[in-house]
Design a protein around this motif. Structure first.
Motif, mmCIF file in Angstrom:
data_model
loop_
_atom_site.group_PDB
_atom_site.id
_atom_site.type_symbol
_atom_site.label_atom_id
_atom_site.label_comp_id
_atom_site.label_asym_id
_atom_site.label_seq_id
_atom_site.Cartn_x
_atom_site.Cartn_y
_atom_site.Cartn_z
ATOM 1 N N ILE A 188 0.839 -1.204 0.000
ATOM 2 C CA ILE A 188 0.000 0.000 0.000
ATOM 3 C C ILE A 188 0.871 1.250 0.000
ATOM 4 O O ILE A 188 0.617 2.204 -0.747
ATOM 5 N N LEU A 189 1.907 1.251 0.837
ATOM 6 C CA LEU A 189 2.800 2.409 0.878
ATOM 7 C C LEU A 189 3.507 2.601 -0.456
ATOM 8 O O LEU A 189 3.674 3.738 -0.927
ATOM 9 N N ALA A 190 3.922 1.498 -1.087
ATOM 10 C CA ALA A 190 4.597 1.605 -2.380
ATOM 11 C C ALA A 190 3.646 2.115 -3.459
ATOM 12 O O ALA A 190 4.043 2.887 -4.333
ATOM 13 N N PHE A 191 2.376 1.707 -3.393
ATOM 14 C CA PHE A 191 1.392 2.145 -4.389
ATOM 15 C C PHE A 191 1.190 3.653 -4.329
ATOM 16 O O PHE A 191 1.083 4.324 -5.358
ATOM 17 N N PHE A 192 1.137 4.198 -3.118
ATOM 18 C CA PHE A 192 0.941 5.634 -2.954
ATOM 19 C C PHE A 192 2.268 6.398 -2.850
ATOM 20 O O PHE A 192 2.257 7.603 -2.586
ATOM 21 N N ALA A 193 3.371 5.686 -3.053
ATOM 22 C CA ALA A 193 4.706 6.300 -2.993
ATOM 23 C C ALA A 193 4.936 6.983 -1.644
ATOM 24 O O ALA A 193 5.457 8.099 -1.568
ATOM 25 N N VAL A 194 4.518 6.318 -0.578
ATOM 26 C CA VAL A 194 4.683 6.836 0.782
ATOM 27 C C VAL A 194 5.678 5.947 1.509
ATOM 28 O O VAL A 194 5.582 4.718 1.458
ATOM 29 N N THR A 195 6.633 6.546 2.178
ATOM 30 C CA THR A 195 7.619 5.788 2.934
ATOM 31 C C THR A 195 7.203 5.670 4.394
ATOM 32 O O THR A 195 6.366 6.434 4.886
ATOM 33 N N VAL A 196 7.803 4.703 5.084
ATOM 34 C CA VAL A 196 7.511 4.514 6.510
ATOM 35 C C VAL A 196 7.853 5.760 7.329
ATOM 36 O O VAL A 196 7.091 6.141 8.231
ATOM 37 N N PRO A 197 8.979 6.463 7.065
ATOM 38 C CA PRO A 197 9.236 7.702 7.817
ATOM 39 C C PRO A 197 8.125 8.744 7.675
ATOM 40 O O PRO A 197 7.805 9.445 8.639
ATOM 41 N N CYS A 198 7.529 8.836 6.493
ATOM 42 C CA CYS A 198 6.407 9.771 6.313
ATOM 43 C C CYS A 198 5.211 9.362 7.170
ATOM 44 O O CYS A 198 4.517 10.212 7.739
ATOM 45 N N VAL A 199 4.969 8.055 7.248
ATOM 46 C CA VAL A 199 3.892 7.556 8.116
ATOM 47 C C VAL A 199 4.195 7.907 9.564
ATOM 48 O O VAL A 199 3.304 8.299 10.332
ATOM 49 N N GLN A 200 5.456 7.790 9.962
ATOM 50 C CA GLN A 200 5.825 8.113 11.336
ATOM 51 C C GLN A 200 5.630 9.590 11.643
ATOM 52 O O GLN A 200 5.139 9.945 12.720
#
Length: 216
Positions: free
Chosen positions: A70-82
């Motif tokens: 899901i993160l890869a699909f939206f081009a979102v990294t784990v640090p951004c989620v944090q």
């Protein structure tokens, strides 16, 4: 299922529970759960506890199995989620710190509709209070770094581990009123303030970890 496969599932589930339980911390969140449900009846809190456990289970399972996709699909990294999740945690904790002390015991006059219960069960009681950005990021990491030991073992681990966490969430929240009666209102309000401050610090730490990773 061979004995070696069963042992692998048990070992992986132990790793999942030991990694997630201190972060989810349902026992520590019990006073905050009560402070966010002032005047709710015991029946309403039972429904909330069950619904929060179910939502938490699906959030953890989804994070472990498909979180990275899901993160890869939206081009979102784990640090951004944090960073984003940490800000939400800080906002919730700050609101609790500024709120007036409330009675946590149930009252017969409080009437809450099923729609209101369903809405509050997910936000803020499940996300970010119970399963916050820290728990989600750890679950995503566990799912991504799990040893390639077969799809069945990976799927079983991603189900059994979150089931155990969800069960502890339900038990802690459903007995929250009894804990409050034993401790008393004054002690519960003190615990809420302390836990709110700790939650604020956790939010700052999660945000800083994300910012530091992005800067690197």
């Amino acid at each position: 299922m061979p004995l070696s496969a069963i042992w692998e599932v048990l070992r992986s589930c132990l790793l999942v529970v030991s990694a997630l339980f201190p972060i989810v911390n349902p026992l520590g969140n019990t006073p905050i759960f009560l402070s966010l449900t002032p005047g709710y009846s015991s029946r309403a809190r039972f429904i909330l506890s069950r619904q929060i456990a179910i939502y938490s289970f699906w959030l953890l399972v989804g994070s472990m199995l498909i979180g990275t996709h899901i993160l890869a699909f939206f081009a979102v990294t784990v640090p951004c989620v944090q960073v984003g999740g940490g800000l939400v945690v800080m906002s919730t904790a700050w609101s609790l710190l500024k709120s007036e002390p409330q009675q946590t015991r149930s009252t017969a006059s409080a009437k809450v509709s099923q729609q209101d219960l369903n809405a509050r069960a997910f936000y803020p009681l499940t996300l970010p209070l119970t399963v916050g950005p820290g728990s989600i990021s750890v679950a995503i990491t566990l799912g991504a770094n799990q040893a390639p030991s077969g799809a069945i073992i990976r799927f079983a681990t991603a189900l059994i581990g979150p089931v155990l966490i969800a069960l502890t969430i339900f038990l802690c929240y459903v007995f929250a009123e009894r804990i409050a009666r034993v401790l008393g209102e004054t002690a519960m309000n003190v615990i809420v303030r302390l836990n709110s401050f700790i939650l604020l610090c956790i939010g700052v730490e999660i945000t800083w970890n994300g910012v530091r990773a992005l800067l690197h």
